[in-house]
Design a protein around this motif. Sequence first.
Motif, PDB file in Angstrom:
ATOM      1  N   UNK A   1       0.845  -1.200   0.000  1.00 29.92           N
ATOM      2  CA  UNK A   1       0.000   0.000   0.000  1.00 29.92           C
ATOM      3  C   UNK A   1       0.879   1.247   0.000  1.00 29.92           C
ATOM      4  N   UNK A   2       0.571   2.155  -0.908  1.00 34.00           N
ATOM      5  CA  UNK A   2       1.255   3.433  -1.014  1.00 34.00           C
ATOM      6  C   UNK A   2       0.234   4.550  -0.899  1.00 34.00           C
ATOM      7  N   UNK A   3       0.723   5.735  -0.708  1.00 37.62           N
ATOM      8  CA  UNK A   3      -0.137   6.907  -0.812  1.00 37.62           C
ATOM      9  C   UNK A   3      -0.564   7.019  -2.272  1.00 37.62           C
ATOM     10  N   UNK A   4      -1.889   7.061  -2.549  1.00 38.67           N
ATOM     11  CA  UNK A   4      -2.336   7.127  -3.947  1.00 38.67           C
ATOM     12  C   UNK A   4      -1.682   8.249  -4.745  1.00 38.67           C
ATOM     13  N   UNK A   5      -1.292   9.340  -4.065  1.00 46.43           N
ATOM     14  CA  UNK A   5      -0.656  10.448  -4.777  1.00 46.43           C
ATOM     15  C   UNK A   5       0.740  10.085  -5.277  1.00 46.43           C
ATOM     16  N   UNK A   6       1.333   9.029  -4.708  1.00 46.86           N
ATOM     17  CA  UNK A   6       2.672   8.607  -5.138  1.00 46.86           C
ATOM     18  C   UNK A   6       2.628   7.712  -6.369  1.00 46.86           C
TER      19      UNK A   6
ATOM     20  N   UNK B   1      -5.404   3.088 -18.571  1.00 47.22           N
ATOM     21  CA  UNK B   1      -6.067   1.786 -18.593  1.00 47.22           C
ATOM     22  C   UNK B   1      -5.953   1.033 -17.266  1.00 47.22           C
ATOM     23  N   UNK B   2      -5.122   1.552 -16.344  1.00 50.00           N
ATOM     24  CA  UNK B   2      -4.963   0.878 -15.047  1.00 50.00           C
ATOM     25  C   UNK B   2      -5.480   1.722 -13.884  1.00 50.00           C
ATOM     26  N   UNK B   3      -6.295   2.698 -14.164  1.00 50.32           N
ATOM     27  CA  UNK B   3      -6.742   3.588 -13.093  1.00 50.32           C
ATOM     28  C   UNK B   3      -7.517   2.865 -12.005  1.00 50.32           C
ATOM     29  N   UNK B   4      -8.238   1.810 -12.357  1.00 45.18           N
ATOM     30  CA  UNK B   4      -9.043   1.088 -11.369  1.00 45.18           C
ATOM     31  C   UNK B   4      -8.428  -0.259 -10.984  1.00 45.18           C
ATOM     32  N   UNK B   5      -7.120  -0.444 -11.254  1.00 47.01           N
ATOM     33  CA  UNK B   5      -6.468  -1.708 -10.921  1.00 47.01           C
ATOM     34  C   UNK B   5      -5.985  -1.747  -9.465  1.00 47.01           C
ATOM     35  N   UNK B   6      -5.998  -0.625  -8.788  1.00 50.15           N
ATOM     36  CA  UNK B   6      -5.592  -0.604  -7.386  1.00 50.15           C
ATOM     37  C   UNK B   6      -6.787  -0.158  -6.540  1.00 50.15           C
ATOM     38  N   UNK B   7      -6.657  -0.328  -5.217  1.00 50.17           N
ATOM     39  CA  UNK B   7      -7.728   0.081  -4.321  1.00 50.17           C
ATOM     40  C   UNK B   7      -7.134   0.960  -3.226  1.00 50.17           C
ATOM     41  N   UNK B   8      -7.417   2.252  -3.316  1.00 49.06           N
ATOM     42  CA  UNK B   8      -6.926   3.218  -2.323  1.00 49.06           C
ATOM     43  C   UNK B   8      -5.410   3.102  -2.114  1.00 49.06           C
ATOM     44  N   UNK B   9      -4.668   2.920  -3.198  1.00 52.55           N
ATOM     45  CA  UNK B   9      -3.217   2.831  -3.113  1.00 52.55           C
ATOM     46  C   UNK B   9      -2.692   1.434  -2.855  1.00 52.55           C
ATOM     47  N   UNK B  10      -3.589   0.459  -2.695  1.00 52.07           N
ATOM     48  CA  UNK B  10      -3.156  -0.935  -2.520  1.00 52.07           C
ATOM     49  C   UNK B  10      -2.964  -1.548  -3.903  1.00 52.07           C
ATOM     50  N   UNK B  11      -1.760  -2.046  -4.165  1.00 57.29           N
ATOM     51  CA  UNK B  11      -1.431  -2.622  -5.470  1.00 57.29           C
ATOM     52  C   UNK B  11      -0.882  -4.033  -5.284  1.00 57.29           C
TER      53      UNK B  11
END
Length: 347
Positions: free
Chosen positions: A246-251, A257-267
């Motif tokens: 998990x990262x800060x989404x701003x980082x 095409x991958x905008x919805x591939x993470x959840x609140x910075x969780x990748x």
Amino acid sequence: MGDHSHGSPQESGTVAKAQDGSLDKIQDPGLPPHRARLTDTDPRAAKRAERQVAILFAISMIGTVLFFVGYFAVGHPESIAEIRLQNMLLGVGTAFAMLGIGVGIVHWARTLMPDHEIAESRHEVRTEEDRQDAEAIINTIVDESGINRRPLIRNTLIGALALAPLPGVFILRDLDLTKESAGQIVDRLRHTMWDKGVRLTRDPSGTPIKASDVQIGSAFHVIPDGLNDTEDPLNEKAKAVVLLMRLDPEDLSVSPEREDWHYNGIVAYSKICTHVGCPVALYEQHTHHLLCPCHQSTFDLTQECKVIFGPAAHALPQLPITVDDEGFLVAQSDFHEPVGPGYWERG
């Protein structure tokens, strides 16, 4: 400092200074006297050395057999103990197969082949005479090796040389590098246990992970839910294991095409390095870098795990994730590209 000008004439190796100051050529001392070995004078010692050489060649054959025992008898290991047993049999078998031949030939040369020095003058090359000379040299080598007079050595050597290349043939066959088989490999690596709605669970316990469990800076080793219940969990895990962070989404620098591939910075990204398939297991929290310990390939988590250092040629494949109604992290789909090393052309 000592004076180094008083060496003997022989130390110069080429000339000597006479008393009148002239230079005299040093006479060629000739070859040193030959010292007979025990096997040259004692037939029993020669026979014993012959048996030793044959035993070494036989050890080579036994090593090849050990390789095939590990290759076929433990062909599909299902536990760490079986993997270790197979690796030991393959390694020890190959080592003895090669070592037996090498040491056997050296021992044969040192104890049974002629060891006297020969000095021959260089002759002009003449086509027919050269051919005859070459043929005579080959016949001399065969006679001096004693291979015709020592059938025990000859037969064991033939057996060892016939078996020794077979492990390499089978290993190369398993690389599946033909165009058709490469396509089959890519197809197998394209499909893993991940699918829409499959929960992300902790490795190795299989405990589901909630989004609230993942804090900024943390890293989880993750497997698909139900992996431990499959018939071949090791092979499935080798393709499907991922790292969850998990990262800060701003980082995050995310492509459209991958905008919805993470959840609140969780990748989530494949844990298998795209160089030679080692597990990428080191996460630098402050730099957001993932490192492969084998060859130091480094991937930037903030830039969709693209390669920023090392021999890896491809970014780590990303697993699209979201959460279900209970707040558990789940996959949106399988990987969108093959996982693992990029030896072949990835489709």
